[in-house]
Design a protein around this motif. Structure first.
Motif, PDB file in Angstrom:
ATOM      1  N   ARG A 135       0.813  -1.226   0.000  1.00 46.82           N
ATOM      2  CA  ARG A 135       0.000   0.000   0.000  1.00 46.82           C
ATOM      3  C   ARG A 135       0.841   1.268   0.000  1.00 46.82           C
ATOM      4  O   ARG A 135       0.302   2.370   0.152  1.00 46.82           O
ATOM      5  CB  ARG A 135      -0.920  -0.001   1.221  1.00 46.82           C
ATOM      6  N   ASN A 136       2.157   1.097  -0.164  1.00 50.50           N
ATOM      7  CA  ASN A 136       3.085   2.241  -0.212  1.00 50.50           C
ATOM      8  C   ASN A 136       2.992   3.131   1.027  1.00 50.50           C
ATOM      9  O   ASN A 136       3.160   4.355   0.940  1.00 50.50           O
ATOM     10  CB  ASN A 136       2.839   3.080  -1.469  1.00 50.50           C
ATOM     11  N   ILE A 137       2.716   2.509   2.170  1.00 49.45           N
ATOM     12  CA  ILE A 137       2.668   3.257   3.423  1.00 49.45           C
ATOM     13  C   ILE A 137       4.072   3.591   3.896  1.00 49.45           C
ATOM     14  O   ILE A 137       4.338   4.707   4.358  1.00 49.45           O
ATOM     15  CB  ILE A 137       1.911   2.450   4.494  1.00 49.45           C
ATOM     16  N   LEU A 138       4.982   2.611   3.777  1.00 52.53           N
ATOM     17  CA  LEU A 138       6.373   2.799   4.163  1.00 52.53           C
ATOM     18  C   LEU A 138       7.275   2.281   3.053  1.00 52.53           C
ATOM     19  O   LEU A 138       6.892   1.377   2.297  1.00 52.53           O
ATOM     20  CB  LEU A 138       6.685   2.044   5.467  1.00 52.53           C
ATOM     21  N   SER A 139       8.460   2.844   2.960  1.00 54.70           N
ATOM     22  CA  SER A 139       9.439   2.348   1.986  1.00 54.70           C
ATOM     23  C   SER A 139      10.056   1.047   2.494  1.00 54.70           C
ATOM     24  O   SER A 139       9.927   0.695   3.670  1.00 54.70           O
ATOM     25  CB  SER A 139      10.532   3.392   1.766  1.00 54.70           C
ATOM     26  N   MET A 140      10.748   0.352   1.588  1.00 56.65           N
ATOM     27  CA  MET A 140      11.394  -0.904   1.965  1.00 56.65           C
ATOM     28  C   MET A 140      12.406  -0.685   3.085  1.00 56.65           C
ATOM     29  O   MET A 140      12.462  -1.450   4.048  1.00 56.65           O
ATOM     30  CB  MET A 140      12.092  -1.512   0.748  1.00 56.65           C
ATOM     31  N   LEU A 141      13.221   0.367   2.964  1.00 63.55           N
ATOM     32  CA  LEU A 141      14.243   0.634   3.978  1.00 63.55           C
ATOM     33  C   LEU A 141      13.600   0.942   5.330  1.00 63.55           C
ATOM     34  O   LEU A 141      14.078   0.478   6.376  1.00 63.55           O
ATOM     35  CB  LEU A 141      15.132   1.792   3.536  1.00 63.55           C
ATOM     36  N   THR A 142      12.524   1.710   5.327  1.00 58.36           N
ATOM     37  CA  THR A 142      11.847   2.043   6.580  1.00 58.36           C
ATOM     38  C   THR A 142      11.260   0.799   7.242  1.00 58.36           C
ATOM     39  O   THR A 142      11.328   0.643   8.470  1.00 58.36           O
ATOM     40  CB  THR A 142      10.738   3.075   6.327  1.00 58.36           C
ATOM     41  N   VAL A 143      10.699  -0.097   6.423  1.00 54.24           N
ATOM     42  CA  VAL A 143      10.147  -1.346   6.961  1.00 54.24           C
ATOM     43  C   VAL A 143      11.243  -2.179   7.609  1.00 54.24           C
ATOM     44  O   VAL A 143      11.080  -2.696   8.724  1.00 54.24           O
ATOM     45  CB  VAL A 143       9.449  -2.149   5.842  1.00 54.24           C
ATOM     46  N   ARG A 144      12.382  -2.307   6.920  1.00 56.31           N
ATOM     47  CA  ARG A 144      13.484  -3.101   7.476  1.00 56.31           C
ATOM     48  C   ARG A 144      13.995  -2.495   8.783  1.00 56.31           C
ATOM     49  O   ARG A 144      14.247  -3.214   9.760  1.00 56.31           O
ATOM     50  CB  ARG A 144      14.625  -3.205   6.465  1.00 56.31           C
ATOM     51  N   LYS A 145      14.169  -1.188   8.819  1.00 57.55           N
ATOM     52  CA  LYS A 145      14.676  -0.541  10.029  1.00 57.55           C
ATOM     53  C   LYS A 145      13.655  -0.605  11.162  1.00 57.55           C
ATOM     54  O   LYS A 145      14.022  -0.805  12.328  1.00 57.55           O
ATOM     55  CB  LYS A 145      15.046   0.910   9.730  1.00 57.55           C
ATOM     56  N   LEU A 146      12.379  -0.439  10.829  1.00 57.57           N
ATOM     57  CA  LEU A 146      11.340  -0.477  11.855  1.00 57.57           C
ATOM     58  C   LEU A 146      11.282  -1.832  12.546  1.00 57.57           C
ATOM     59  O   LEU A 146      11.313  -1.928  13.784  1.00 57.57           O
ATOM     60  CB  LEU A 146       9.985  -0.147  11.229  1.00 57.57           C
ATOM     61  N   PHE A 147      11.225  -2.904  11.757  1.00 63.91           N
ATOM     62  CA  PHE A 147      11.080  -4.231  12.350  1.00 63.91           C
ATOM     63  C   PHE A 147      12.375  -4.702  13.009  1.00 63.91           C
ATOM     64  O   PHE A 147      12.327  -5.463  13.986  1.00 63.91           O
ATOM     65  CB  PHE A 147      10.602  -5.223  11.281  1.00 63.91           C
TER      66      PHE A 147
END
Length: 397
Positions: A258-270
């Protein structure tokens, strides 16, 4: 007579289908099979931690007496983890990589739950040797099933539907292949994203080794429980971790689709959730004293939140170098296993030399390693294909 050509829209290759057969599909059946493989593999490893207490019939905190056997099993577990990550390079559409990976690896969390829960009962009723016979037989049976059902790629599998095969191949049509090319070892060794993934893998395996192998000993020394009750208390946190493992993958895929977060943001968040939260809860666990409610709560929180790493740093090598994912994943797991082996030695030394404040030192050291590696990861991590992974690339059509 000239053969008539079928018209084809070139835009179909540019925008592959986003949806295909799902839960009744072969790739989800493969996910279930990998899930069971992880359950059995980790169960064979984890049952040692509780069986050791029954073998020597003691509760005082000491280093684990048969570390060589655990190290052998750890190497098998590392090989299994590397192999299954490579499998999803050919079987998982990009927008399903998070959920398929997390669902299959979640067996590594369900395995300790089953192993610790059953080991206590088996030791009490049948004796501790039967633990190894039972889990060993399960592993042999599952190996036969795996050899019979698994195929290297969707195109080679005789049971896959045409719709699912076309969906997977279309989704992976632009994926590059590393066949025929030499590994860019020097470029990998100079890559900061590779090193921060390796450092977080080191911290992750250090953390998991302590949580998995020393939780029964921590419960035994603090709460003075019998083997059967110890197994039940040690198993409970893994049930919640298993549930969270199932949820983290779809959550990450939802953010990306859904393009809520970028791939890099998802990786850093989790990755942040998977390293920072266990660090905080483990320090609280060390300060919980002999209160059974506090110990159980913080054990559950410490264990469950490690599952966020599944769709964080553990899958990050696929983002930066899909061509060399197998080699890169194996390298990071090898470094991670080194952290697990070192943690066993260090923890044993601390337990032997300082029985009074040993658990606080053990969990505080674990938290410090987690936080240090996380800071470096947040600064240097990347989620796009690196230049050294693009060189001399050719597309698999």
């Amino acid at each position: 007579m000239q053969r008539e050509e079928t018209s084809r829209d070139p835009m179909d290759d540019q925008f592959p289908p986003k949806k295909g057969p799902t839960f009744c599909s072969l790739r989800y059946g493969l996910c279930l099979l990998l899930h069971l493989c992880n359950v059995v593999t980790v169960s064979q490893n984890v049952c040692l931690s509780l069986t050791m207490l029954a073998m020597v019939n003691r509760t005082e905190p000491r280093g684990l007496p048969n570390a060589s056997a655990e190290d052998l099993l750890d190497s098998v577990k590392g090989t299994t983890l590397t192999a299954q990550h490579v499998i999803w390079v050919k079987w998982a559409p990009p927008l399903e990589q998070g959920r398929l990976t997390s669902m299959s690896i979640s067996g590594s969390v369900l395995g300790p739950f089953i192993a610790l829960l059953l080991t206590g009962f088996i030791c009490q009723s049948l004796g501790w040797p039967m633990v190894f016979y039972i889990f060993g037989a399960c592993g042999c049976a599952l190996s036969l099933v795996w050899f019979a059902l698994y195929h290297d790629n969707p195109e080679a599998h005789p049971c896959i539907s045409v719709a699912e095969r076309d969906f997977i191949t279309a989704s992976l049509a632009g994926q590059v292949s590393s066949s025929g090319h030499t590994l860019p070892i020097r470029a990998m060794l100079r890559s900061l994203p590779v090193w921060v993934i390796s450092l977080t893998s080191f911290a992750y395996f250090w953390m998991m080794r302590i949580i998995i192998f020393y939780s029964p000993m921590f419960i035994s020394s603090n709460l003075h429980t019998e083997v059967q009750e110890n197994g039940m208390l040690s198993a409970l946190p893994y049930l919640f971790g298993w549930i969270l493992s199932f949820l983290s993958g779809p959550m990450a895929d939802c953010f990306l689709a859904r393009n809520i977060l970028s791939m890099l943001t998802v990786r850093k968040l989790f990755t942040t959730l998977g390293l920072l939260l266990p660090a905080v809860f483990s320090v609280c666990l060390a300060s919980a004293g002999s209160s059974i409610q506090s110990v159980v709560v913080f054990l559950v929180l410490t264990n469950a939140t490690t599952s966020f790493c599944t769709v964080g740093m553990l899958i990050n090598p696929l983002d930066i170098a899909p061509r060399y994912y197998g080699f890169l994943k194996g390298m990071t797991i090898l470094i991670g296993m080194t952290g697990g082996l070192i943690s066993t030695t260090v923890t044993g030394i601390i337990l032997d030399q300082d029985p009074e404040s040993s658990w606080f030192k053990i969990f505080f050291l674990m938290a410090a390693i987690n936080v240090t590696s996380l800071i470096l990861y947040l600064i240097f991590a990347k989620a796009e294909i690196q230049d050294w992974a693009k060189e001399r690339q050719h597309t698999r059509l």
